[in-house]
Design a protein around this motif. Structure first.
Motif, mmCIF file in Angstrom:
data_model
loop_
_atom_site.group_PDB
_atom_site.id
_atom_site.type_symbol
_atom_site.label_atom_id
_atom_site.label_comp_id
_atom_site.label_asym_id
_atom_site.label_seq_id
_atom_site.Cartn_x
_atom_site.Cartn_y
_atom_site.Cartn_z
ATOM 1 N N ASN A 1 0.906 -1.145 -0.153
ATOM 2 C CA ASN A 1 0.118 -0.174 0.036
ATOM 3 C C ASN A 1 0.907 1.168 0.053
ATOM 4 N N ILE A 2 0.537 2.266 -0.969
ATOM 5 C CA ILE A 2 1.346 3.286 -1.402
ATOM 6 C C ILE A 2 0.240 4.436 -1.036
ATOM 7 N N PHE A 3 1.046 6.249 -0.323
ATOM 8 C CA PHE A 3 0.086 6.504 -0.697
ATOM 9 C C PHE A 3 1.246 8.355 -1.341
ATOM 10 N N ALA A 4 0.768 8.410 -2.014
ATOM 11 C CA ALA A 4 1.695 9.610 -3.657
ATOM 12 C C ALA A 4 0.601 10.513 -3.836
ATOM 13 N N GLU A 5 1.133 12.145 -3.827
ATOM 14 C CA GLU A 5 0.090 12.858 -4.672
ATOM 15 C C GLU A 5 0.529 12.556 -6.088
ATOM 16 N N GLU A 6 -0.689 13.265 -6.544
ATOM 17 C CA GLU A 6 -1.670 13.085 -7.421
ATOM 18 C C GLU A 6 -0.532 13.455 -8.377
ATOM 19 N N GLY A 7 0.181 13.077 -9.647
ATOM 20 C CA GLY A 7 0.720 13.641 -10.277
ATOM 21 C C GLY A 7 2.026 12.698 -10.549
ATOM 22 N N THR A 8 2.329 11.843 -9.527
ATOM 23 C CA THR A 8 3.496 11.378 -9.184
ATOM 24 C C THR A 8 2.764 10.361 -10.142
ATOM 25 N N THR A 9 4.530 10.157 -10.722
ATOM 26 C CA THR A 9 4.486 8.770 -11.312
ATOM 27 C C THR A 9 4.432 7.575 -10.903
ATOM 28 N N ILE A 10 4.092 6.008 -11.615
ATOM 29 C CA ILE A 10 4.303 5.072 -11.303
ATOM 30 C C ILE A 10 5.189 4.145 -10.924
ATOM 31 N N LEU A 11 6.829 5.012 -11.209
ATOM 32 C CA LEU A 11 8.172 4.671 -11.366
ATOM 33 C C LEU A 11 8.092 4.907 -9.573
ATOM 34 N N GLU A 12 7.571 6.736 -9.460
ATOM 35 C CA GLU A 12 7.980 7.608 -8.723
ATOM 36 C C GLU A 12 7.955 6.869 -7.508
ATOM 37 N N ALA A 13 6.389 6.534 -7.442
ATOM 38 C CA ALA A 13 6.104 6.135 -6.143
ATOM 39 C C ALA A 13 6.425 4.496 -5.987
ATOM 40 N N ALA A 14 6.787 3.618 -6.741
ATOM 41 C CA ALA A 14 7.475 2.535 -6.279
ATOM 42 C C ALA A 14 8.875 3.192 -6.237
ATOM 43 N N LYS A 15 9.904 3.696 -6.383
ATOM 44 C CA LYS A 15 11.277 3.868 -5.878
ATOM 45 C C LYS A 15 10.532 4.631 -4.512
ATOM 46 N N SER A 16 9.522 5.523 -4.439
ATOM 47 C CA SER A 16 9.571 5.595 -2.899
ATOM 48 C C SER A 16 9.215 4.783 -1.886
ATOM 49 N N LYS A 17 9.166 3.498 -2.320
ATOM 50 C CA LYS A 17 8.964 2.590 -0.416
ATOM 51 C C LYS A 17 10.286 1.283 -1.576
ATOM 52 N N GLY A 18 10.718 1.424 -2.188
ATOM 53 C CA GLY A 18 12.233 0.309 -2.595
ATOM 54 C C GLY A 18 11.792 -0.653 -3.720
ATOM 55 N N ILE A 19 11.180 -0.412 -4.415
ATOM 56 C CA ILE A 19 10.768 -1.756 -4.677
ATOM 57 C C ILE A 19 11.627 -0.913 -6.656
ATOM 58 N N GLU A 20 11.943 -1.796 -6.730
ATOM 59 C CA GLU A 20 12.130 -1.842 -8.201
ATOM 60 C C GLU A 20 12.156 -2.052 -9.394
ATOM 61 N N ILE A 21 11.983 -0.973 -10.338
ATOM 62 C CA ILE A 21 11.569 -1.388 -11.499
ATOM 63 C C ILE A 21 12.543 -0.595 -12.994
ATOM 64 N N PRO A 22 13.023 -1.888 -13.775
ATOM 65 C CA PRO A 22 14.620 -1.544 -14.062
ATOM 66 C C PRO A 22 13.666 -0.162 -15.522
ATOM 67 N N THR A 23 15.217 0.581 -15.559
ATOM 68 C CA THR A 23 14.444 1.625 -16.510
ATOM 69 C C THR A 23 15.949 1.667 -17.339
ATOM 70 N N LEU A 24 15.900 2.632 -18.214
ATOM 71 C CA LEU A 24 16.764 2.528 -19.559
ATOM 72 C C LEU A 24 17.140 3.743 -20.158
ATOM 73 N N CYS A 25 15.694 4.540 -20.929
ATOM 74 C CA CYS A 25 15.792 5.393 -21.202
ATOM 75 C C CYS A 25 15.283 6.638 -19.764
ATOM 76 N N TYR A 26 14.654 6.237 -19.346
ATOM 77 C CA TYR A 26 14.667 7.142 -17.585
ATOM 78 C C TYR A 26 16.020 7.616 -17.303
ATOM 79 N N HIS A 27 15.763 9.227 -16.655
ATOM 80 C CA HIS A 27 16.778 9.776 -15.715
ATOM 81 C C HIS A 27 16.835 10.865 -15.040
ATOM 82 N N PRO A 28 16.485 10.769 -13.919
ATOM 83 C CA PRO A 28 15.984 10.895 -12.234
ATOM 84 C C PRO A 28 16.095 12.725 -13.215
#
Length: 676
Positions: free
Chosen positions: A13-40
């Motif tokens: 269960n994750i609480f996040a602000e409206e406008g947050t991306t799925i990736l950002e929400a996952a990162k906030s809880k330490g859930i790893e989603i692989p990326t390649l073109c994404y850059h912080p």
């Protein structure tokens, strides 16, 4: 105010602000989603599709980097189907990438494609033949392109457009023969012809080794490089740097990828240190006699300079010895220099490399906003609702600030007002340009301030000689508390007290500055301008009660005139970049510098100083933030630290200073610097 949404990712269960991306929400809880073109530090693109996830209620997987969350969303980040799709994407990328070169590639161990292939245990496919150049391209002094290794992630295109406001790179071709190349009017060209400013940000975000620094191939593997934090002293913004070294050689300059110290670099910050490293450096003290350079010992040089300064002090009384710096010394060096100048030399002729008008403006800013209040950062500029630039040359003097303004104009939809003598540099990306002759910015500032205080717009516009529409637009934009005002060094070079008062009146009337808050960024040509102010070298700021002489803030032009008129009998120069005329010939000249300068033919003595990469010290940037610079190495020859040279000169002139280390200096000045 944004809503807080409740979603579930992999059963968490994750609480996040409206406008947050799925990736950002996952990162906030330490859930790893692989990326390649994404850059912080870039806006998400969704190009590579490795970050796909399964969202309940949707038949097809969706990219997580660029899709925002919604209330009740349920996400699964890893399923057999998703794993298979990710593997297919990776294998295609590997099929068009020369993975056989991995053993000799400079990015081995830090290559993002290599790391993803390892994590997924991807099969190495047969290489697909592509019609791309196989030879590296190096048509400039700084950047090397290796198109064979490009994986078409789009990061270089994105960073160039969104962070610098340029459009250097473009994708051309089709299918496996698609290439990312610099273009000029749609035609492939060199980087320079494409308008590249060589900030190196494309290198910073490239996930592989398709774009690298020229110097990079001279060093070791990435994990072998020694990382030394520091700051950039090419302008007063003082951006954070990370210097990476191999066997005592500077290989590359970069910045942290994430966190509070994140910043972008410009050409000066990215490649300036490398350029300085390759310059001819002073390595031993030199005595110059009839144009001949004679090497002498450090102790001999200190004794000789101290004797000459003592003699000049006795013969000419106060004010005949001048001290001049380039504005790049550390706070510790400036603290000792102000004590040395006032109490040992007893001279009022101190030229710290600051514009007198900047000193006047910063003094008044502190009176209004208070001590220790932070001024705008590039991040604040990028997110401002309006930006006013007063003066010309921002692109040359403070490139990162210029990039931030361009970002605000292009992508933040901020209103921009430029009061400049170089309107052609701004007209392409902003229509609110008020063209003025150099030094006439005051008329506009006075008119704006007068209207904010109640004067009729028509009268103020007529007096300033501009159209009412310009004045109305500018005033509307600057009424917002989130607006930022930037004053460039060119403004302070020609400004007088009337111009300074008009600037501060405008900022205060428009509520850009008030007690405890400042949205006014005063940019000086001196790198450590606020550090100079706070460490007591000026008539204002904190000083000792026992000081024998009150210093004056005088311009470089005035110093040159005083030397030509014979009023300066001796001159002590400290730093690396001096803007004095080369034909000046004071009676006695001693220079402390890391680089032998052209005016050495007039110098009597030169003591080698340390480059910024060789010294420890604190600096205060234009945002009023204290920054620490760490020495990357000890110089090969015996080159003494700047603070010690000043202390040794004082002792040689008979003063009992007890500084034995930099720690001693810092302990004495611990409560002196009031920056935030």
């Amino acid at each position: 105010m944004k809503k807080t949404l409740n979603i579930t990712i992999d059963g968490i269960n994750i609480f996040a602000e409206e406008g947050t991306t799925i990736l950002e929400a996952a990162k906030s809880k330490g859930i790893e989603i692989p990326t390649l073109c994404y850059h912080p530090r870039l806006e998400p693109m969704g190009h590579c599709r490795i970050c796909i996830v399964q969202v309940e209620g949707f038949e097809r997987p969706m990219t997580s980097c660029d899709n925002p969350i919604f209330e009740g969303m349920s996400v699964t980040t890893d399923t057999p189907k998703i794993r298979e799709m990710r593997n297919q994407i990776l294998e295609f990328a590997l099929a068009t990438h020369p993975y056989k070169d991995c053993l000799t590639c400079v990015r081995t161990g830090t290559c993002e494609l290599q790391e993803k292939a390892y994590c997924f245990q991807s099969k190495l496919p047969e290489q697909i033949s592509r019609k791309v150049p196989v030879e590296k391209t190096a048509d400039n002094p700084y950047i090397v392109k290796d198109e064979e290794k490009c994986i078409l992630c789009g990061r270089c295109i994105q960073v160039c457009r969104t962070n610098t406001g340029r459009f250097v790179y473009e994708m051309i071709g089709n299918g496996v023969n698609t290439r990312v190349v610099p273009t000029n009017n749609g035609v492939e060209s060199s980087l320079e012809d494409a308008g590249c400013i060589f900030c190196g940000q494309c290198i910073e975000v490239c996930p592989v080794a398709a774009i690298t620094e020229k110097e990079r191939f001279a060093g070791g593997r990435e994990w072998e490089l020694k990382n030394v934090p520091g700051i950039c002293v090419e302008c007063s913004l003082g951006c954070y740097l990370e210097r990476q070294l191999s066997d005592g050689n500077l290989i590359k300059v970069t910045v942290p990828a994430e966190g509070d110290k994140v910043s972008w670099l410009c050409k000066k910050g990215k490649f300036g240190l490398v350029d300085h490293q390759n310059e001819k450096k002073a390595t031993v003290p030199i005595k110059i006699d009839d144009g001949k350079k004679i090497e002498i010992s450090y102790d001999e040089a200190i004794r000789a300079i101290a004797d000459r300064l003592s003699a000049l002090k006795e013969t000419n009384n106060n004010g005949k010895i001048a001290v001049y710096t380039d504005g790049r010394l550390s706070c510790e060096e400036y603290y000792l220099l102000h004590r040395f100048s006032r109490n040992v030399l007893e001279t009022e002729y101190i030229f710290p490399g600051l514009e007198p008008a900047w000193v006047e403006a910063y003094t008044k800013l502190r009176e209004i906003a208070g001590i220790g209040v932070n001024n705008p950062t590039p991040f604040n500029i990028r997110n401002a609702e309006a930006v006013m630039i007063i003066g010309s040359g921002l692109e040359d003097s403070h490139p990162v600030a210029d990039m931030a303004v361009r970002q605000a104009a292009r992508y933040g939809n901020a209103g921009i007002v430029c009061i400049t003598s170089e309107p052609e540099k701004f007209s392409a990306w902003n229509k609110n340009v008020i063209a003025v002759d150099q030094g006439h910015e005051t008329d506009i500032l006075v008119a704006m301030s007068a209207v904010l205080k109640g004067e009729e717009i028509s009268k103020a516009a007529e007096r300033a000689g501009i159209a009412e529409s310009y004045l109305i637009t500018a005033l509307e934009l600057m009424k917002n508390k989130k607006s930022v005002i930037i004053a460039t060094p060119s403004f302070f070079k020609s400004a007088d007290s009337l111009a300074v008062n008009a600037l501060l009146d405008l900022a205060e009337s428009g509520r850009q500055i008030e007690k405890g808050r400042s949205n006014l960024l005063l940019l000086s040509s001196a790198v450590n301008a606020i550090g100079i102010f706070e460490t007591g070298l000026l008539p204002v700021g904190k000083k000792e009660k026992t000081e024998k002489v009150e210093s004056r803030v005088i311009s470089t032009q005035t110093l040159e005139e005083e030397i030509k008129d014979g009023k300066i009998a001796g001159l002590l120069l400290l730093g690396e970049e001096f803007k004095l005329a080369n034909d000046l010939n004071p009676g006695f000249l001693a220079v402390i510098t890391a680089n032998e300068a052209e005016y050495a033919k007039y110098a009597d003595y030169i003591i080698p100083g340390r480059l910024i990469i060789e010294k420890d010290g604190f600096f205060v940037n234009a945002s009023n933030q204290v920054r620490f610079n760490e020495a990357a190495w000890e110089p090969e020859s015996v080159i003494v630290e700047g603070w010690k040279i000043i202390a040794d000169l004082a002792r040689a002139m008979g003063v009992k200073w007890s500084y034995n280390s930099l720690k001693d200096v810092r302990e004495e000045m611990e409560n002196l610097v009031s920056a935030g």
